[in-house]
Design an enzyme around this catalytic site. Sequence first.
Site, mmCIF file in Angstrom:
data_model
loop_
_atom_site.group_PDB
_atom_site.id
_atom_site.type_symbol
_atom_site.label_atom_id
_atom_site.label_comp_id
_atom_site.label_asym_id
_atom_site.label_seq_id
_atom_site.Cartn_x
_atom_site.Cartn_y
_atom_site.Cartn_z
ATOM 1 N N ASN A 106 -24.516 17.682 -100.895
ATOM 2 C CA ASN A 106 -25.810 17.864 -100.521
ATOM 3 C C ASN A 106 -26.214 17.343 -99.281
ATOM 4 O O ASN A 106 -25.417 16.444 -98.727
ATOM 5 C CB ASN A 106 -26.735 17.009 -101.576
ATOM 6 C CG ASN A 106 -28.384 16.809 -101.391
ATOM 7 O OD1 ASN A 106 -28.943 17.765 -101.033
ATOM 8 N ND2 ASN A 106 -28.743 15.500 -101.469
ATOM 9 N N HIS A 108 -28.903 14.793 -96.957
ATOM 10 C CA HIS A 108 -29.980 13.897 -97.526
ATOM 11 C C HIS A 108 -30.662 13.342 -95.934
ATOM 12 O O HIS A 108 -29.716 13.042 -95.146
ATOM 13 C CB HIS A 108 -29.725 12.961 -98.234
ATOM 14 C CG HIS A 108 -30.892 11.763 -98.385
ATOM 15 N ND1 HIS A 108 -31.671 12.199 -99.509
ATOM 16 C CD2 HIS A 108 -31.022 10.593 -98.194
ATOM 17 C CE1 HIS A 108 -32.539 11.110 -99.337
ATOM 18 N NE2 HIS A 108 -32.174 10.034 -98.527
ATOM 19 N N SER A 135 -27.317 12.658 -93.732
ATOM 20 C CA SER A 135 -25.863 12.283 -94.377
ATOM 21 C C SER A 135 -25.660 13.581 -95.211
ATOM 22 O O SER A 135 -26.486 13.997 -95.989
ATOM 23 C CB SER A 135 -26.032 11.138 -95.466
ATOM 24 O OG SER A 135 -26.479 9.991 -94.606
ATOM 25 N N ASP A 144 -28.494 10.808 -104.949
ATOM 26 C CA ASP A 144 -28.016 10.548 -103.275
ATOM 27 C C ASP A 144 -27.242 9.514 -102.997
ATOM 28 O O ASP A 144 -27.321 8.645 -102.255
ATOM 29 C CB ASP A 144 -29.530 9.943 -102.609
ATOM 30 C CG ASP A 144 -30.477 11.366 -102.486
ATOM 31 O OD1 ASP A 144 -31.848 10.936 -102.563
ATOM 32 O OD2 ASP A 144 -30.189 12.529 -102.624
#
Length: 194
Positions: A106, A108, A135, A144
Amino acid sequence: KRVAILISGGGSNMLALVRDMGPDHPARPVLVAANDPAAGGLARAAGLGIATAAVDHRPFGKDRAAFEAALSARLEAARPDIICLAGFMRILTPGFISRWEGRMLNIHPSLLPKYRGLHTHARAIEAGDAEHGCSVHEVTAELDGGPVLGQARVPVLPGDTPDDLAARVLEKEHLLYPAVLRRFAMGDRRPIQL
Ligand code: GRF
């Protein structure tokens, strides 16, 4: 390696990833899926000849597991080795995450572990931070919270609005995510700093 990309909106990060996955790249995009049939990224992906899937989360109401079962059916059919969340705005259940743990990334828009969650740019400005950024991390059950595989930094400038800062960060996202995916697809999990 086969890469599926999950989006919710315009898909600018998805495009950056897809554009980087040329013939020299160890991975190729096999599916772009969205939780919103109106996501602009679906048409952009289709225009590039990539298979797409729209699994609207709204008919499922609060039944996250049912939505994820429908999404998983489309995902499993594409047989991805790696899943990239790119502007995907749904919280995933631990069940879904454990199915793909170690193979799901992912991006973020903050310098994790700072500012998990939403409104990260406004929070950085509010806090008077001189630096902000984005990030890429492995997705774990902690929102996260997984191991960080790469970060890119930008200055926070006097007078920045959250939109100014978001635009500056987004440019870096489009560089960081492809760099991390290239490395990750080769089995290299050493972190990248841009
Ligand atoms: C952007 O806010 C970006 O910071 C975050 O997701 C949002 C939309 O990205 N990663 P995209 O243009 O849909 O990739």
